[in-house]
Design a protein around this motif. Structure first.
Motif, PDB file in Angstrom:
ATOM      1  N   TYR A   1      48.569  55.075  51.769  1.00  0.00           N
ATOM      2  CA  TYR A   1      48.132  54.568  50.466  1.00  0.00           C
ATOM      3  C   TYR A   1      47.971  53.051  50.531  1.00  0.00           C
ATOM      4  N   VAL A   2      46.939  52.577  49.846  1.00  0.00           N
ATOM      5  CA  VAL A   2      46.700  51.142  49.766  1.00  0.00           C
ATOM      6  C   VAL A   2      47.202  50.632  48.415  1.00  0.00           C
ATOM      7  N   ALA A   3      48.068  49.651  48.450  1.00  0.00           N
ATOM      8  CA  ALA A   3      48.543  49.043  47.201  1.00  0.00           C
ATOM      9  C   ALA A   3      47.692  47.819  46.900  1.00  0.00           C
ATOM     10  N   GLN A   4      47.442  47.606  45.621  1.00  0.00           N
ATOM     11  CA  GLN A   4      46.627  46.468  45.224  1.00  0.00           C
ATOM     12  C   GLN A   4      47.092  46.008  43.848  1.00  0.00           C
ATOM     13  N   VAL A   5      47.198  44.706  43.689  1.00  0.00           N
ATOM     14  CA  VAL A   5      47.615  44.204  42.385  1.00  0.00           C
ATOM     15  C   VAL A   5      46.373  43.753  41.634  1.00  0.00           C
ATOM     16  N   ILE A   6      46.152  44.332  40.464  1.00  0.00           N
ATOM     17  CA  ILE A   6      44.978  43.980  39.668  1.00  0.00           C
ATOM     18  C   ILE A   6      45.444  43.176  38.449  1.00  0.00           C
ATOM     19  N   LEU A   7      44.783  42.043  38.228  1.00  0.00           N
ATOM     20  CA  LEU A   7      45.054  41.269  37.016  1.00  0.00           C
ATOM     21  C   LEU A   7      43.857  41.442  36.108  1.00  0.00           C
ATOM     22  N   ALA A   8      44.071  41.880  34.897  1.00  0.00           N
ATOM     23  CA  ALA A   8      42.932  42.093  34.000  1.00  0.00           C
ATOM     24  C   ALA A   8      43.295  41.653  32.586  1.00  0.00           C
ATOM     25  N   GLY A   9      42.313  41.060  31.915  1.00  0.00           N
ATOM     26  CA  GLY A   9      42.537  40.587  30.549  1.00  0.00           C
ATOM     27  C   GLY A   9      41.833  39.258  30.372  1.00  0.00           C
ATOM     28  N   ASN A  10      42.458  38.358  29.573  1.00  0.00           N
ATOM     29  CA  ASN A  10      41.911  37.017  29.367  1.00  0.00           C
ATOM     30  C   ASN A  10      40.435  36.998  28.982  1.00  0.00           C
ATOM     31  N   ALA A  11      40.014  37.918  28.114  1.00  0.00           N
ATOM     32  CA  ALA A  11      38.616  37.929  27.673  1.00  0.00           C
ATOM     33  C   ALA A  11      38.391  36.797  26.680  1.00  0.00           C
ATOM     34  N   GLU A  12      37.288  36.082  26.879  1.00  0.00           N
ATOM     35  CA  GLU A  12      37.007  34.961  25.982  1.00  0.00           C
ATOM     36  C   GLU A  12      35.896  35.287  24.993  1.00  0.00           C
ATOM     37  N   THR A  13      35.056  36.289  25.343  1.00  0.00           N
ATOM     38  CA  THR A  13      33.942  36.632  24.465  1.00  0.00           C
ATOM     39  C   THR A  13      33.819  38.151  24.360  1.00  0.00           C
ATOM     40  N   ALA A  14      32.940  38.562  23.418  1.00  0.00           N
ATOM     41  CA  ALA A  14      32.776  39.996  23.170  1.00  0.00           C
ATOM     42  C   ALA A  14      31.785  40.634  24.128  1.00  0.00           C
ATOM     43  N   ASP A  15      31.154  39.834  25.002  1.00  0.00           N
ATOM     44  CA  ASP A  15      30.147  40.465  25.847  1.00  0.00           C
ATOM     45  C   ASP A  15      30.350  40.269  27.347  1.00  0.00           C
ATOM     46  N   GLY A  16      31.581  40.050  27.769  1.00  0.00           N
ATOM     47  CA  GLY A  16      31.855  39.987  29.203  1.00  0.00           C
ATOM     48  C   GLY A  16      32.140  41.377  29.745  1.00  0.00           C
ATOM     49  N   VAL A  17      32.547  41.450  31.010  1.00  0.00           N
ATOM     50  CA  VAL A  17      32.970  42.726  31.597  1.00  0.00           C
ATOM     51  C   VAL A  17      34.197  43.232  30.830  1.00  0.00           C
ATOM     52  N   ILE A  18      35.080  42.294  30.527  1.00  0.00           N
ATOM     53  CA  ILE A  18      36.206  42.610  29.648  1.00  0.00           C
ATOM     54  C   ILE A  18      35.852  42.042  28.285  1.00  0.00           C
TER      55      ILE A  18
END
Ligand code: HEC
Length: 471
Positions: free
Chosen positions: A288-305
């Motif tokens: 198994y490959v472990a990976q740390v994902i950081l997600a969030g910090n959206a600044e606008t309504a039309d980004g990927v997040i």
């Protein structure tokens, strides 16, 4: 009649409550005897289990809670901390908005009953009880990463001087000539009195060294400030070493450097710190490959997040703005996991551990998943983490207590939602402290950013997936 005899009698009684009440009043004036609400029978086992991992000789807490005298001396202070759930330090709790389906490993939480027990014991004058009923002393295994293969210490002591908190980055060259799989990692604080938390990043382009030129370190409040960083390890006092067992590992590309971000919380005198990290490298490619994902910090309504509409938004639409003097302000954002990245179909990821990252105004973060095509026993909607006792000083990843193939999953098409709650008033002791350090008279309006009185809303997902030929 003693309370103990009473309790067993009560179990057979249809008027248990009445007989218990009668019993406890008759035993409260005794010297303890067989009364279970004593240090010997109720409190010492609790303190051993939930406090001594830190509060012992050589532990990371500033005083021990080992002998009866230790606990008695701190009893009143401990009662308050325990009642407010500030001790043991553990931010993740279920509340009406988030119930987590899995238990967490090494959970330090006290149950309501345990809190009640502790409070009543203090209020009763902290009786010792019958010494013969005391449990044997708890022993602790050697700390550190038991099967480490390498450790890296700061090359020179760093002087931590009294004053403001200092968040510093130190580049480290692990000397990996080949891609290297890491099966476990740990931080050993040089001076535990001042090391408040440590985050280790992978710096694939080796940019940290330049930033630290001359002094060996650089200030870095929001992150390591290098290109394409990824996260290797997050550590806070009391957090056990991170291990992925034999089956999983995290890959560090050849030639990459590490950047160790240390949050120093100075004391009254200057101390020299020389913190180190321990790694266990695997001599094989894990399944198994472990990976740390950081997600969030959206600044606008039309980004990927996408930032979602929320309270206090301006007429122009969703904005990450936390007004001054507002409590309970939320920012929420949503990420739809793509089906493909380039040509590669995104696989299902097991969520191994979860964490929240905000700054001083943050008081709660919730991470939820809404699955496009739930498989097996996985619910369509699930709350992965809630942290109603979030505290910047006690950030950590919470690891689910489940085998790798039974972890909650997130996969292509699933929606991840992050909801962060902030208290930007002087009622928030962290905001109050930051204000006084910056000589401000009222809390500032807060936006998304890297510095002390900016905010973040960042989820940490430690994921695992089956290794493929490409890994
Ligand atoms: C994960 C490590 C850890 C555990 C477990 C822990 N503590 Fe602590 N405790 C600390 C540290 C570190 C400090 C000092 C820094 C701080 O207050 O944040 C502290 C401080 C305290 C204080 C002093 C607070 C003050 O105002 O100065 C009390 C009282 C306390 N702990 C009680 C407890 C009790 C009771 C338990 C168990 C029910 C417990 N702690 C479990 C690490 C821990």
């Amino acid at each position: 009649m003693t309370l103990r005899a009473c309790l067993s009698a009560a179990a057979f009684s249809t008027i248990a409550a009445a007989s218990l009440a009668a019993c406890s009043s008759s035993s409260s004036s005794s010297d303890g005897g067989d009364d279970p609400l004593t240090f010997a029978q109720a409190i010492e086992p609790l303190v051993q289990e939930k406090c001594q991992s830190c509060h012992r000789e050589g532990g990371i807490a500033p005083f021990a809670l080992v002998t009866y005298e230790d606990v008695r001396a701190m009893g009143e202070a401990a009662k308050g901390k325990v009642e407010r759930r500030e001790m043991p330090p553990w931010g993740a709790f279920d509340d009406p908005t988030c119930t987590v389906n899995h238990s967490f490993r090494d959970d330090l939480t006290l149950t309501d009953e345990q809190i009640d027990l502790f409070v009543r014991w203090v209020d009763r004058g902290m009786p010792l009880g019958n010494p013969a009923k005391r449990p044997p002393a708890r022993t602790f295994a050697a700390t550190g990463l038991v099967d480490k293969t390498a450790s890296y210490q700061l090359p020179a002591p760093y002087a931590v001087t009294p004053g403001k908190d200092d968040i510093r980055c130190f580049p480290i060259d692990p000397g990996f000539a080949e891609d290297t799989w890491i099966g476990g990692s740990n931080v050993v604080p040089g001076d535990p009195r001042v090391v408040h938390h440590v985050i280790v990043y992978v710096d694939p382009k080796r940019q940290g060294v330049e930033k630290a030129a001359g002094t060996g370190s650089y200030p870095c409040f929001g992150g390591p400030d290098v290109q394409d960083p990824s996260l290797l390890l997050a550590w806070a006092p009391g957090v056990p070493p991170t291990t992925y067992g034999e089956e999983a590992g995290l890959k560090i590309p050849k030639g990459a450097h590490l950047v160790m971000q240390v949050h120093y919380h100075p004391g009254y005198e200057t101390v020299n710190d020389q913190t180190s990290i321990e790694l266990k490298t695997l001599s094989y490619k894990p399944g198994y490959v472990a990976q740390v994902i950081l997600a969030g910090n959206a600044e606008t309504a039309d980004g990927v997040i996408k930032l979602l509409p929320g309270p206090n938004d301006p007429p122009s639409g969703p904005a990450f703005i936390i007004p001054s003097n507002v409590k309970g302000h939320t920012e929420s954002m949503e990420l739809v996991i793509p089906e493909k990245i380039g040509d590669i179909t995104v696989p299902d990821l097991g969520v191994y551990a979860v964490g929240a990252h905000m700054h001083w105004a943050g008081v709660d973060m919730k991470i939820e998943v809404e699955r496009k095509a739930p498989q097996g026993a996985q619910p369509a909607k699930e709350c992965l983490l809630g942290t109603p006792k979030y505290d910047f000083n006690w950030q950590r990843a919470y690891q689910y207590d489940a085998p790798l193939d039974q972890l909650p999953t997130v996969g292509p098409g699933d929606k991840l939602r992050f909801t962060c709650t902030y208290d930007n008033t002087t009622g928030n002791r962290h905001v109050q402290r930051a204000m006084s350090e910056m000589r401000m008279s009222s809390p500032p309006e807060i936006k998304l950013g890297e510095t002390t009185l900016d905010e973040m809303c960042l989820g940490v997902l430690v994921t695992v997936r089956r290794a493929s030929l490409l890994d």
